[in-house]
Design a protein around this motif. Structure first.
Motif, short mmCIF file in Angstrom:
data_model
loop_
_atom_site.label_atom_id
_atom_site.label_comp_id
_atom_site.label_asym_id
_atom_site.label_seq_id
_atom_site.Cartn_x
_atom_site.Cartn_y
_atom_site.Cartn_z
N ARG A 5 12.73 65.84 -4.16
CA ARG A 5 12.51 65.03 -2.97
C ARG A 5 13.30 63.73 -3.02
O ARG A 5 12.76 62.62 -2.88
CB ARG A 5 11.02 64.75 -2.79
CG ARG A 5 10.21 66.02 -2.55
CD ARG A 5 8.84 65.66 -2.08
NE ARG A 5 7.92 66.78 -2.12
CZ ARG A 5 6.75 66.80 -1.50
NH1 ARG A 5 6.36 65.75 -0.79
NH2 ARG A 5 5.96 67.83 -1.59
N VAL A 6 14.58 63.90 -3.23
CA VAL A 6 15.54 62.80 -3.24
C VAL A 6 16.67 63.18 -2.31
O VAL A 6 17.19 64.30 -2.38
CB VAL A 6 16.11 62.54 -4.65
CG1 VAL A 6 17.07 61.35 -4.62
CG2 VAL A 6 15.01 62.32 -5.66
N ALA A 7 17.05 62.26 -1.43
CA ALA A 7 18.18 62.48 -0.53
C ALA A 7 19.22 61.39 -0.78
O ALA A 7 18.93 60.34 -1.35
CB ALA A 7 17.73 62.44 0.93
N THR A 209 11.27 53.52 -6.60
CA THR A 209 10.87 54.84 -6.15
C THR A 209 9.35 54.96 -6.06
O THR A 209 8.80 55.42 -5.04
CB THR A 209 11.42 55.92 -7.11
OG1 THR A 209 12.84 55.85 -7.12
CG2 THR A 209 10.96 57.31 -6.71
N ARG A 210 8.66 54.53 -7.10
CA ARG A 210 7.20 54.64 -7.12
C ARG A 210 6.54 53.76 -6.07
O ARG A 210 5.49 54.10 -5.53
CB ARG A 210 6.68 54.30 -8.52
CG ARG A 210 6.95 55.39 -9.55
CD ARG A 210 6.62 54.91 -10.96
NE ARG A 210 5.20 54.64 -11.12
CZ ARG A 210 4.30 55.52 -11.54
NH1 ARG A 210 4.68 56.76 -11.83
NH2 ARG A 210 3.04 55.19 -11.67
N VAL A 239 10.89 60.57 -9.11
CA VAL A 239 10.25 61.38 -8.07
C VAL A 239 9.54 62.59 -8.67
O VAL A 239 8.38 62.89 -8.35
CB VAL A 239 11.29 61.82 -7.02
CG1 VAL A 239 10.72 62.90 -6.11
CG2 VAL A 239 11.76 60.63 -6.20
N GLU A 240 10.22 63.30 -9.54
CA GLU A 240 9.62 64.50 -10.12
C GLU A 240 8.41 64.15 -10.97
O GLU A 240 7.40 64.85 -10.95
CB GLU A 240 10.67 65.27 -10.92
CG GLU A 240 11.73 65.89 -10.02
CD GLU A 240 12.77 66.69 -10.77
OE1 GLU A 240 13.33 67.64 -10.17
OE2 GLU A 240 13.04 66.38 -11.95
N GLY A 241 8.50 63.03 -11.70
CA GLY A 241 7.35 62.61 -12.48
C GLY A 241 6.16 62.26 -11.62
O GLY A 241 5.01 62.58 -11.95
N TRP A 242 6.44 61.64 -10.49
CA TRP A 242 5.36 61.26 -9.56
C TRP A 242 4.63 62.48 -9.02
O TRP A 242 3.42 62.56 -9.06
CB TRP A 242 5.96 60.44 -8.41
CG TRP A 242 4.97 60.05 -7.36
CD1 TRP A 242 4.62 60.76 -6.25
CD2 TRP A 242 4.20 58.84 -7.32
NE1 TRP A 242 3.69 60.08 -5.51
CE2 TRP A 242 3.42 58.90 -6.15
CE3 TRP A 242 4.12 57.73 -8.15
CZ2 TRP A 242 2.55 57.87 -5.79
CZ3 TRP A 242 3.25 56.70 -7.79
CH2 TRP A 242 2.48 56.77 -6.62
#
Length: 261
Positions: A5-7, A209-210, A239-242
């Motif tokens: 979920r990164v653009a 990001t967070r 993002v992936e960690g979140w």
């Protein structure tokens, strides 16, 4: 909508298929463009070039969009194209191309350059919700998945209320430049719960990001450093960690500098 979920966000005159290919290993979506579609916005784009700004000015902008998207057919990234138009017909044409190419079409209600606003596009649309909603309906009726790029801190614009209207008109994605008003992301998410909200502005590291994800954003986008793999890797990991942790509440980290995050 896309994973990770990164653009990467469009940079006028710079964000083409080659740029998207370079970012693809790190992101789930790439917004190409922006590109001016009709006579008024193309004239504005030429004026911008005259004062040393970068713009795409191909002879046929719709054919250009088609070629650029075709170049990404075999690339593992969701393509999108940011477009500027003061009129509906070319928007419908390019939305059809995007639909055929399984790409998003993004209506630019974000550009604040005087020339583009005077042409009736960019931030001018943000101030005229009726026209902007009409553009959204036009693109949606052409079969495209529709994103709208918007910004906060525009006097006289109630962005959460407008976001609800845009979602009702057919916008699937709201791409929000938060400027210095990050909490507005949460208000947009609450006002338009059906929309996929992408937060933009200053996304560089785990901390930024967070913060956006903590306000409820579904994804984040990276602007100026979109050609820096180190930034993209850092944001993707955050993002992936979140989301791997199930959207946790952001926790303060005393003593940890932003650079270390």
């Amino acid at each position: 909508m896309f994973e990770p979920r990164v653009a990467v966000a469009s940079l006028s005159g710079e964000s083409d298929a080659d740029w998207a290919k370079q970012a693809a290993p790190h992101v789930g979506c790439a917004f190409l463009g922006g590109i001016a579609l009709d006579d008024a916005t193309r004239s504005a784009a030429r004026d911008l070039v005259d004062r040393d700004r970068n713009e795409f000015l191909p002879p046929d902008p719709v054919a250009f969009v088609d070629r650029q998207l075709a170049a990404l057919d075999a690339v593992d990234v969701l393509p999108a194209f940011n477009v500027r138009s003061a009129t509906l017909e070319p928007l419908a044409e390019v939305a059809t191309v995007c639909a055929d190419r399984d790409a998003l079409v993004e209506i630019n209600a974000h550009c604040r350059q005087d020339e583009m606003c005077a042409a009736g596009a960019g931030e001018t649309l943000l101030r005229d919700g009726d026209r902007l909603c009409e553009q959204v309906r036009t693109a949606a009726d052409a079969g495209a998945t529709v994103s709208v790029k918007v910004r906060t801190e525009v006097p006289g614009v109630d962005l959460p209320a407008l976001s609800a209207r845009l979602s009702d008109a057919g916008a699937d994605v709201l791409h929000v430049d938060a400027m210095d008003s990050e909490p507005v992301i949460g208000e947009v998410v609450e006002a338009a719960p059906e929309a996929f909200v992408i937060a933009n502005n200053g996304v560089r590291d785990r901390e930024t990001t967070r913060e956006y994800l903590g306000y409820g954003a579904d994804a984040v986008s990276v602007g100026r450093p979109s050609d820096d793999p180190a930034v993209l890797r850092r944001v993707r990991a955050a993002v992936e960690g979140w989301f791997d942790a199930g959207r946790p509440e952001p926790q303060p980290e005393p003593g940890v500098s932003p650079d270390a995050r």
